[in-house]
Scaffold this motif. Structure first.
Motif, PDB file in Angstrom:
ATOM      1  N   GLY A 139      10.519  -0.425  -3.931  1.00 52.84           N
ATOM      2  CA  GLY A 139       9.596  -0.724  -2.854  1.00 52.84           C
ATOM      3  C   GLY A 139       8.508  -1.695  -3.249  1.00 52.84           C
ATOM      4  O   GLY A 139       8.401  -2.102  -4.408  1.00 52.84           O
ATOM      5  N   SER A 140       7.719  -2.045  -2.262  1.00 54.13           N
ATOM      6  CA  SER A 140       6.678  -3.024  -2.456  1.00 54.13           C
ATOM      7  C   SER A 140       5.512  -2.689  -1.522  1.00 54.13           C
ATOM      8  O   SER A 140       5.724  -2.089  -0.465  1.00 54.13           O
ATOM      9  CB  SER A 140       7.267  -4.393  -2.121  1.00 54.13           C
ATOM     10  N   ASN A 141       4.302  -3.050  -1.916  1.00 52.59           N
ATOM     11  CA  ASN A 141       3.123  -2.753  -1.095  1.00 52.59           C
ATOM     12  C   ASN A 141       2.225  -3.978  -0.982  1.00 52.59           C
ATOM     13  O   ASN A 141       2.131  -4.783  -1.909  1.00 52.59           O
ATOM     14  CB  ASN A 141       2.328  -1.582  -1.719  1.00 52.59           C
ATOM     15  N   LYS A 184      -1.790  -4.983   0.836  1.00 55.66           N
ATOM     16  CA  LYS A 184      -2.959  -4.563   1.614  1.00 55.66           C
ATOM     17  C   LYS A 184      -3.634  -5.804   2.176  1.00 55.66           C
ATOM     18  O   LYS A 184      -3.838  -6.783   1.459  1.00 55.66           O
ATOM     19  CB  LYS A 184      -3.936  -3.795   0.716  1.00 55.66           C
ATOM     20  N   SER A 186      -2.586  -1.205   5.209  1.00 55.34           N
ATOM     21  CA  SER A 186      -1.720  -1.107   4.045  1.00 55.34           C
ATOM     22  C   SER A 186      -0.272  -1.021   4.517  1.00 55.34           C
ATOM     23  O   SER A 186       0.047  -0.291   5.454  1.00 55.34           O
ATOM     24  CB  SER A 186      -2.115   0.143   3.243  1.00 55.34           C
ATOM     25  N   ASP A 191       3.725  -0.543   3.242  1.00 54.49           N
ATOM     26  CA  ASP A 191       4.694  -0.212   2.200  1.00 54.49           C
ATOM     27  C   ASP A 191       6.084  -0.440   2.748  1.00 54.49           C
ATOM     28  O   ASP A 191       6.410   0.048   3.827  1.00 54.49           O
ATOM     29  CB  ASP A 191       4.581   1.271   1.812  1.00 54.49           C
ATOM     30  N   CYS A 222      10.290  -0.263   1.673  1.00 56.47           N
ATOM     31  CA  CYS A 222      11.244   0.133   0.644  1.00 56.47           C
ATOM     32  C   CYS A 222      12.653   0.226   1.226  1.00 56.47           C
ATOM     33  O   CYS A 222      12.837   0.258   2.437  1.00 56.47           O
ATOM     34  CB  CYS A 222      10.856   1.461  -0.002  1.00 56.47           C
TER      35      CYS A 222
END
Lengths: 136, 116
Positions: free
Chosen positions: A2-4, A6, A62, A64, A66
């Motif tokens: 996954g990746s996030n 903000k 935010s 996220d 995945c």
């Protein structure tokens, strides 16, 4: 996997977010149609958070993303006022187009394009989880 | 300047065609709105949008299309808004939202080799 990211709740940040999502989807060999439908859905949610959850105050969003078995899952969370886009129904989709409330169109498309969409209010945060199945 | 949407305008006696190239997302829609207001400020009779170069259209773009149609109908209640050569995924969105036939007509110029 996954990746996030903000971001500040500014509409112009859609450019950054769309690039972030597109790059992630391309890594998992999603086709053009999948990417288009996924991006369009995310755009509607992002813009709605900016406009309704944060209104003029602004804040952080935010995101996220995945990959889960044969799904791509994306989670939007923000600390704005309670805003549940799943309730943003377009009941009048069959009514004459000129009389329709413009706001509902986007969410109508999200519901068509995504496999699931769930909202929760937790610890003063709006949490929106969406999934889209990979493949036909 | 955001270069996500660019334009080319072609005028003949009775028809104005606006060629759009790029993405009509929430950011592109702002550029589109500005441009269409400029175009509508002229005395135009018939308007076409060429969407061959439009790879992305979201609800913010649909709003500008609806606005354009309403403005055109104020001038002439029978006016039609034609979208020329749209890509497949864009036609899907027009169709799902009821825009196809109700707000816009779709036309293909014969160039069938459209990506999408």
């Amino acid at each position: 996997m996954g990746s996030n990211i903000k971001l500040k709740s500014k509409i112009k940040n859609w450019k950054i977010l769309s690039q972030f999502i597109e790059l992630f989807l391309q890594k998992y060999y999603c086709d053009k149609k999948f990417i288009y439908e996924f991006l369009l859905s995310c755009e509607e949610i992002f813009v709605n958070i900016c406009l309704y959850a944060y209104k003029s105050s602004g804040g952080e969003i935010s995101v996220d993303i995945c990959v889960l078995e044969n799904y791509i899952k994306i989670v939007f969370s923000d600390s704005g006022i309670k805003f549940d886009p799943t309730k943003f129904e377009n009941k009048n989709i069959n009514s004459k187009i000129y009389d329709r409330r413009p706001g509902g169109l986007g969410i109508f498309l999200v519901k068509k394009f995504m496999s699931s969409m769930k909202y929760a209010r937790k610890e003063n945060k709006n949490i929106l989880v969406m999934t889209k199945k990979i493949g036909r | 300047m955001d270069n996500r949407l660019t334009f080319d305008l072609k005028n003949t006696d009775s028809l104005t065609t606006l060629y759009l190239i790029g993405k009509i997302d929430t950011l592109g829609a702002r550029i589109f709105e500005k441009k269409i207001k400029e175009v509508l400020a002229q005395d135009i009779r018939n308007l076409k949008f060429n969407f061959k170069g439009v790879e992305y259209l979201s609800s913010s773009g649909l709003r500008i299309i609806l606005y354009t149609k309403k403005e055109m109908q104020k001038r002439n209640p029978d006016s039609e808004l034609i979208i020329e050569d749209p890509q497949k995924q864009v036609v899907d969105v027009l169709s799902m939202t009821g825009f196809l036939d109700e707000v816009v007509e779709v036309e293909y110029t014969g160039d069938k080799n459209i990506s999408g």
